[in-house]
Design a protein around this motif. Sequence first.
Motif, PDB file in Angstrom:
ATOM      1  N   GLU A 184      55.109  24.225  22.544  1.00 26.14           N
ATOM      2  CA  GLU A 184      55.451  24.912  24.164  1.00 26.14           C
ATOM      3  C   GLU A 184      55.245  26.541  23.861  1.00 26.14           C
ATOM      4  O   GLU A 184      55.495  27.168  25.427  1.00 26.14           O
ATOM      5  N   LEU A 185      56.276  26.986  22.520  1.00 24.62           N
ATOM      6  CA  LEU A 185      56.034  28.644  22.849  1.00 24.62           C
ATOM      7  C   LEU A 185      54.901  29.018  23.032  1.00 24.62           C
ATOM      8  O   LEU A 185      54.152  29.984  23.940  1.00 24.62           O
ATOM      9  N   HIS A 206      61.507  34.590  18.645  1.00 24.55           N
ATOM     10  CA  HIS A 206      60.585  35.187  20.268  1.00 24.55           C
ATOM     11  C   HIS A 206      59.160  35.049  19.253  1.00 24.55           C
ATOM     12  O   HIS A 206      59.333  35.874  18.058  1.00 24.55           O
ATOM     13  N   LEU A 266      58.661  22.116  20.909  1.00 25.69           N
ATOM     14  CA  LEU A 266      59.264  23.437  20.695  1.00 25.69           C
ATOM     15  C   LEU A 266      58.475  24.712  20.918  1.00 25.69           C
ATOM     16  O   LEU A 266      58.064  25.293  21.525  1.00 25.69           O
ATOM     17  N   ILE A 267      57.841  24.079  19.215  1.00 20.84           N
ATOM     18  CA  ILE A 267      57.153  25.408  18.929  1.00 20.84           C
ATOM     19  C   ILE A 267      55.958  25.741  19.712  1.00 20.84           C
ATOM     20  O   ILE A 267      54.967  26.547  19.787  1.00 20.84           O
ATOM     21  N   ASP A 284      61.546  20.902  15.901  1.00 22.31           N
ATOM     22  CA  ASP A 284      61.671  21.450  16.580  1.00 22.31           C
ATOM     23  C   ASP A 284      60.230  22.030  16.761  1.00 22.31           C
ATOM     24  O   ASP A 284      59.263  23.059  17.089  1.00 22.31           O
ATOM     25  N   PRO A 333      62.344  30.571  23.222  1.00 20.81           N
ATOM     26  CA  PRO A 333      62.671  29.005  23.181  1.00 20.81           C
ATOM     27  C   PRO A 333      64.423  29.371  23.865  1.00 20.81           C
ATOM     28  O   PRO A 333      65.278  30.214  23.653  1.00 20.81           O
ATOM     29  N   LYS A 334      64.857  28.274  25.146  1.00 19.08           N
ATOM     30  CA  LYS A 334      66.035  28.683  25.389  1.00 19.08           C
ATOM     31  C   LYS A 334      67.064  28.369  24.630  1.00 19.08           C
ATOM     32  O   LYS A 334      67.950  28.722  24.374  1.00 19.08           O
ATOM     33  N   LYS A 335      67.022  27.685  23.764  1.00 17.18           N
ATOM     34  CA  LYS A 335      67.820  27.217  22.589  1.00 17.18           C
ATOM     35  C   LYS A 335      67.879  27.665  20.973  1.00 17.18           C
ATOM     36  O   LYS A 335      67.206  28.686  21.221  1.00 17.18           O
ATOM     37  N   VAL A 390      63.915  27.018  11.789  1.00 21.19           N
ATOM     38  CA  VAL A 390      62.902  25.879  12.751  1.00 21.19           C
ATOM     39  C   VAL A 390      62.605  25.293  11.500  1.00 21.19           C
ATOM     40  O   VAL A 390      62.846  24.929  10.542  1.00 21.19           O
ATOM     41  N   THR A 447      62.596  24.488  28.552  1.00 20.78           N
ATOM     42  CA  THR A 447      63.084  24.579  27.226  1.00 20.78           C
ATOM     43  C   THR A 447      62.200  26.168  26.835  1.00 20.78           C
ATOM     44  O   THR A 447      62.919  26.391  25.622  1.00 20.78           O
ATOM     45  N   VAL A 448      61.876  26.601  27.696  1.00 19.29           N
ATOM     46  CA  VAL A 448      61.272  27.931  27.021  1.00 19.29           C
ATOM     47  C   VAL A 448      61.216  29.157  28.479  1.00 19.29           C
ATOM     48  O   VAL A 448      60.910  28.836  29.159  1.00 19.29           O
TER      49      VAL A 448
END
Length: 118
Positions: free
Chosen positions: A63-64, A100, A60-61, A57, A43-45, A53, A24-25
């Motif tokens: 994960e960043l 980013h 996902l956040i 998400d 994120p790849k998305k 956001v 995902t990242v």
Amino acid sequence: MTECIFCKIVEGTVPSKKVYENDTVLAFHDIQPAAPVHVLIIPKKHIPTMNEVGESDAALIAELFAAARHIARELGIAEAGYRLVNNVNKDGGQVVYHLHVHLIGGRKLGTLVSGDVS
Ligand code: 5GP
Ligand code: ZN
């Protein structure tokens, strides 16, 4: 076809110096580094800015930030310290409209109150 430069980096149609990747990242070195370490974690998305956001998400956040911790350790700057920056829209200095986080370090950074955040 996407016009987003970071989506093109995700697709591999624009080259980048990758430092980390999972499902995902993606993280890669900034083309114009502001410090000895300057990595962009995305994120790849495609999400244009932090403003877009959503609740869904949250993972996902996280994960960043997990990627940032991992990369800082890998590049040997975790203990000395580093800065994570997310610019939002015009006044925030955002130039690329694909979410980013900048991971900046490898030298002593200016304080936020001095106005030098790079
Ligand atoms: P922003 O100001 O949007 O927060 O930061 C965008 C960052 O992306 C800048 O630091 C800029 O140097 C970097 N950048 C822009 N285009 C490219 C590119 O094609 N490749 C890489 N690696 N970095 C880029
Ligand atoms: Zn994009």
